[in-house]
Each structure stands twice: as structure tokens, then as C-alpha cells.
Design an enzyme around this catalytic site. Structure first.
Site, short mmCIF file in Angstrom:
data_model
loop_
_atom_site.label_atom_id
_atom_site.label_comp_id
_atom_site.label_asym_id
_atom_site.label_seq_id
_atom_site.Cartn_x
_atom_site.Cartn_y
_atom_site.Cartn_z
N ALA A 288 1.01 -1.37 0.10
CA ALA A 288 -0.06 0.08 -0.06
C ALA A 288 0.82 1.33 -0.05
O ALA A 288 0.47 2.24 -0.51
CB ALA A 288 -0.90 -0.04 1.12
N ASP B 190 2.94 0.85 11.99
CA ASP B 190 2.26 -0.24 11.35
C ASP B 190 2.96 -1.72 11.33
O ASP B 190 3.22 -2.33 10.40
CB ASP B 190 2.38 0.18 9.76
CG ASP B 190 1.51 -0.72 8.85
OD1 ASP B 190 0.73 -1.51 9.16
OD2 ASP B 190 1.81 -0.45 7.48
#
Lengths: 378, 258
Positions: free
Chosen positions: B31, B156
Site C-alpha cells: 500500500a 504499522d
């Protein structure tokens, strides 16, 4: 009907066998009917859906909605909203029945929103649903509001196994299905994105009719000369909107006082709406993309009231196209809270044998999407 | 409905005819951006080039601002971890405005793949021996703890963002055991920030916990071993674990109603 029996009997599927039994016994037709009642926020919705008993194909027979609209600069309060739902329930129910052109005796079950949502409005509609069930002698099915959105979105768009972005006034979640649950991969850590937009609309005293988000979208279409710098808060697959709202409200205050922006730009409601949308939607698309990369999917389905924003759909489409996939979205009839999605998700559960006994037909403000055991999917 | 992903044009830095070597290889489209395997200075020195292409959906001004800030921040964080002795890829070169960062190439597979190989097709959890996977959870907790010790939160953490560097000269013959051995190297610091607050560290762990539970539902109960190892990494760690309890409750509550 006679011709179908031998074929259907080959199916191991209990659903088909039940359907055949119904045909033989002359009880009901070859379809299931459910009436769904939704009222978790400011929309009161009642819808009637039919599922073909053999194929499961859903048909929307009616989908009626009445919205409680509060004056500009204010939000909808639970007490007033509950009052609205109580006042309009009978009228909306009558309309749903006559639009569907059916009688109550044909209905198999009454589905209602068990949660999540606002306590008062939820309770009003749950009581009304119980009353219908007792009045007509029907089974009750309590439905998770978020699962209702997801199932309706899948049914309308035909998306098989998408990553779901569920965005509304009360919820912001990135969801993917795995092992019979809709699992939440990312969510808002504080307020929902729709709440951020609604409250900014209040700061600008934009009309709440038909919806504050819709009016922000229309203003944003006229803006775009300037992109005002706003915070951008993404944490992994989660995000946060309260800081952005604070800053946007601050800028709205400066604009009203006739002050200029941080870079000496002239502030207008149009540019503020534009900047807010660009920022929060970029965050939503980013966390969705991250979830898609994580689970290896290239389909994305947008549901919930904010999902009818065309700019969000456009941005999501650009992201999905780059990943070789596509975006699925529905229009306001199914995006915005409605009764038909509750009827649809409830009927799916009903067909697998789920019932909500009257004494357990409660509702709750907090009901996570991943608490529901999704028996109707593999 | 599903069309093949179109081939991407190479970032400009990979189009210069410099040192001869294998052509750049697109490893992943995350992403965050694209990861290429290429070489740095010499054909025998493999490296990873992380490129953040412009995002077509994002407003160009916002896009440029985010790309530049994220590349620069990532390089800074990697450098700091490296100096403090945390296992991360070394930075070789970067151009923040152009959106690329060149790093050391880490051999091996993501922890996610290792865990999945270990779990295999086994149905019920809790069957058979668990030593090797418990040890891996411990090494993951230790890696996150030491990372936090440098004043950095990752932002993340997932099992895709941790690599298992193969043990040189490993004598393990069992494929399942081999799948979960090796040093844990944390990668992808694209969302990392400098912070020493218990709150931020707890949120970091919370993100990992949730990603772990969604990615490896059958191994969910092993997460406690990771937290236990984390708790032993510093004096502040037990406080972070207490904060995590709070974050869990708040996450649950806030996800329901705005």
C-alpha cells in the site's frame, strides 16, 4: 414447482430441503419474506425483501425511509430522534406493506436492528418490531447494523469477497471476511468520519437537509482553488479524525472573523469543505489500500452513509484501478441507513435457523461487527 | 472484473544506465509504494529500492507533502535504529522529493509466511509441540521492545513488516522448524514516528495485536508470548503493557459509536 422437486432433493443444502417441504405442505410459496426495521440513528427505515427459496436471489419489494432532520448548527439528539421514530413508525410500516403489495400473513420474520447505535432510537424501533411480531405471530431476528450494511452492499453490487470500507456518522471500519466473521482490520480510534463531517457542517451552519455530508460535498465541488493544510492522522490501518475536526473548526472560526488562512490565503466555506474532504478521504483510501495489500484482495466495497459521496467513490476507484481491481458502491437508497438491509441480513440468518426469542429481543449501543457468527457464508 | 495489474513504469532513478547488473525486479506493490530489488554501486551488492509513486487519488499538493515527509522520516528512523543496534535495513541512498529510498536487501521471508508454514493445515490449535513458534513470538516481542527502547514507534506493525533473516549455516532439517527460525528484522518504517510515550507504544502494540489476530486467527492465543517478551525488554515496558489494556478497551468502545 413439481418439476423442481427431484433436482432440489439432490441438494444436501438444508435450505433447499426446507423450501421443498414448504412447497409440499402448501405452507407459503417458493420465497421467504422478511420485514426489516432500522432506527439506530436519525433514519427510520422499513423494508421488505424476498429471497427465492431455492436460489436465494434477493428481491427488494419495498424500502421506505423517513429522516429526522435537525435545524442547521445542531445535531440530532437521542431523545428527539426516538420521538421521531415512535411518531412515524406506523406510517412508514403501512407504506412499506402497500408498496410491497403483500399482506402481513405472507411474512416469515420481523428483523430489527439490535445495535450498534443510539440507545433511545434503537429501543423505540425494537419495541415497535416486537409489537409487530406479537401482533402478526411472527419470529423475530435481531441484526447487527454493520453486518446489514455489508450484506446489502454485497447483494446489490455482486461483489464476492471484497475488502469493505464502512463509513458513516457512527462508524469507520475497514473490514475483510475470514473464517465466518467479518474481521475489523482498521477503524477510527476516536470519532467516526461522518461525525467529523457532520460536526464541521454544524460549525459552518450548513443545512442538515437532506444530510450535512451531502451539503458539504456540494460546497466542495465549488471549491478547490486552495488546499488548506490540515492534519493527516493515519496509524497503521487505523485513523483518527478528532484533531482534524478541531483544526477545521478553528479555521472556520478564523474565516467568520474575516481572518486569512495560515499561508495568507482567503478562506471560503467552499475551500474548507474541499480541503476537509480531500484530507479525510485520502486517509480512508490509504487505510483501505493497506488492508487490500495485506489480505491480497483487489475488490473494495464502500458502504454506509458517507459511502454515497461521489468524490470518495472516485478516489477509491482510482486506487482500485491502480491495483488492477474495482470499486463497488451503492447509491443513497442502500448506502444510507435503511430497513431493507436489516431485512436482508436478518433473512440470511433466519434461513440458517437463527431466531431471537422475544425475551432476548434486546438492543445494545455497542455491538461489534466481529461478534456476529456469519453462518450463511463459507 | 479482475484485470491484471498493468506493468509500472520504472522510477526515474532506475532508468539510468549505470553499473551493469541484473535489471531491477519489482518485488512487491504494498500500500505504501513499490519495492524493487536492484543493486547499489556494484552488481554484487543487492539492495531494496522503495519508491513511493504519486497517488492518483490524492490531491497533488497533499501527495507531494506526504511523500517527501515520509521518505525523509523513514530514512531518519532507520539511521537511528541502526546506530542503536536494532535489526533494521541499512540506508544506502535517498531522494525524498523524488520519492525513493535505497536500503540493504534483507534475505528471507516475512514472519507472516513463516508462521503460516508452521501452522500449515493443522485444524485445532494447541496440538503438538509449540517450542519453535513460542520462541519466534519471543524474538518478535524482543525486537519490538528494543525498537521502542530507541524512542521510535513503528506505526504499522504487522507480521508482513517483519522479516526472518535465515540463519547462516543452519543445521535444522525439518522444514516447519526452519520456517520459524532466524533473526527478526523489522522493515517498512513508512509510518514510524519518534515517540517515547507509553500511549504511542501501546497503540503500536495494539495495531500489531489486531493485525496478528486477523492474519493468524488460529495462532491468536500465542500473542501473549510476544507481550511477555516485550515486557522484559526495558523498565518502561510493563507500564506500556498496562496502557495497552486501556487502549484495548478504548478501541472497543470507540469503534461502536462516534
Amino acid at each position: 414447482m413439481e418439476d423442481r422437486r427431484p433436482i432440489a432433493c439432490l441438494w444436501s443444502d438444508t435450505q433447499a430441503l426446507v423450501a421443498v417441504a414448504r412447497c409440499w405442505s402448501g405452507e407459503g410459496g417458493t420465497r421467504y419474506l422478511a420485514l426489516g426495521c432500522e432506527g439506530s440513528a436519525n433514519k427510520l427505515g422499513i423494508g421488505i425483501i424476498a429471497h427465492d427459496a431455492l436460489t436465494g436471489t434477493p428481491t427488494v419489494l419495498s424500502n421506505i425511509r423517513h429522516t429526522f432532520v435537525s435545524p442547521p448548527g445542531t445535531g440530532f439528539l437521542p431523545k428527539d430522534t426516538a420521538h421521531h421514530h415512535r411518531s412515524f413508525f406506523v406510517r412508514v410500516a403501512h407504506e412499506a406493506l402497500s408498496a410491497a403489495d403483500i399482506t402481513p400473513s405472507e411474512i416469515d420474520c420481523i428483523c430489527y436492528t439490535r445495535g450498534p447505535g443510539m440507545g433511545g432510537p434503537l429501543t423505540s424501533v425494537a419495541i415497535a418490531a416486537r409489537t409487530l411480531a406479537l401482533l402478526w405471530g411472527k419470529e423475530l431476528v435481531g441484526v447487527n447494523h454493520c453486518v446489514g450494511h455489508i450484506e446489502m452492499g454485497r447483494a446489490i453490487t455482486g461483489a464476492q469477497d471484497p475488502v469493505v470500507l464502512y463509513v458513516s456518522g457512527g462508524n469507520t471500519q475497514v473490514i475483510a471476511y475470514a473464517e465466518q466473521r467479518y474481521r475489523i482490520f482498521g477503524e477510527a480510534l476516536d470519532i467516526a468520519v461522518g461525525n467529523c463531517l457532520d460536526r464541521f457542517a454544524r460549525a459552518l451552519e450548513i443545512s442538515n437537509d437532506p444530510a450535512p455530508g451531502y451539503n458539504i460535498e456540494q460546497l466542495a465541488k465549488k471549491g478547490g482553488g486552495v488546499l488548506v493544510d490540515l492534519p493527516y492522522a493515519v496509524k497503521g490501518m487505523d485513523c483518527s479524525f478528532s484533531g482534524i475536526l478541531t483544526r477545521a473548526e478553528e479555521l472556520a472560526g478564523q474565516m467568520r472573523a474575516g481572518e486569512k488562512g495560515p499561508d495568507g490565503e482567503v478562506l471560503t466555506p467552499e475551500d474548507l469543505c474541499f480541503s476537509l474532504q480531500e484530507t479525510v478521504f485520502a486517509m480512508l483510501v490509504e487505510i483501505t489500500e493497506r488492508a487490500m495489500a495485506h489480505v491480497g484482495s483487489n475488490q473494495v466495497l464502500i458502504v454506509g452513509g458517507v459511502g454515497c459521496n461521489e468524490r470518495l467513490q472516485e478516489m477509491m476507484g482510482a486506487m482500485a484501478a491502480e491495483r488492477g481491481g474495482s470499486v463497488y458502491a451503492t447509491d443513497e437508497r442502500f448506502c444510507i441507513d435503511n430497513g431493507i438491509m436489516i431485512a436482508h441480513a436478518g433473512l440470511l440468518a433466519y434461513e440458517t435457523g437463527l431466531r431471537t426469542p422475544l425475551e432476548e429481543s434486546t438492543c445494545t449501543q455497542r455491538f461489534r461487527t466481529d461478534e456476529v457468527f456469519v453462518k450463511w457464508r463459507k | 472484473m479482475t484485470t491484471p495489474i498493468p506493468p509500472f513504469p520504472l522510477p526515474r532513478v532506475l532508468t539510468y544506465p549505470t553499473a551493469p547488473g541484473p535489471p531491477p525486479l519489482l518485488i512487491a506493490q504494498g500500500a505504501e509504494g513499490r519495492l524493487y530489488k536492484t543493486t547499489h554501486l556494484h552488481p554484487s551488492r543487492p539492495c531494496a529500492l522503495k519508491y513511493r509513486p504519486p497517488k492518483p487519488y490524492r490531491h497533488p499538493i497533499l501527495d507531494a507533502r506526504l511523500t517527501k515527509a515520509r521518505i525523509a522520516a523513514e530514512a531518519k528512523v532507520l539511521d537511528r535504529c541502526r546506530r542503536e543496534g536494532v535489526s533494521v535495513p541499512a540506508v544506502y541512498a535517498l531522494d525524498a522529493a523524488a520519492g525513493w529510498l535505497m536500503m540493504e536487501w534483507i534475505e528471507g521471508v516475512p514472519v507472516r509466511a513463516g508462521i503460516n508454514t508452521w501452522l500449515g493445515e493443522r485444524g485445532e490449535e494447541g496440538e503438538g509441540e509449540e517450542g519453535p513458534i513460542v520462541e519466534l513470538m519471543g524474538r518478535m516481542g524482543d525486537a519490538v521492545g528494543r525498537l521502542h527502547g530507541t524512542g521510535i514507534v513503528h506505526g504499522d506493525l504487522t507480521t508482513s513488516n517483519m522479516m526472518l533473516r535465515p540463519v547462516v549455516g543452519s543445521t535444522t532439517t525439518d522444514a516447519r522448524r526452519r520456517a520459524v527460525e532466524g533473526e527478526v528484522v523489522v522493515i517498512d518504517f513508512g509510518l514510524a514516528t519518534q515517540s517515547s510515550s507509553d500511549e504511542d507504544r501501546a497503540v503500536d502494540l495494539y495495531v500489531l495485536e489486531r493485525a496478528f489476530a486477523s492474519t493468524h486467527p488460529r495462532a491468536e492465543r500465542l500473542f501473549g508470548h510476544l507481550l511477555a517478551a516485550y515486557g522484559r525488554t526495558s523498565k518502561k515496558a510493563p507500564g506500556v503493557l498496562r496502557k495497552l489494556e486501556e487502549v484495548r478497551l478504548r478501541g472497543r468502545k470507540k469503534s461502536m459509536l462516534g
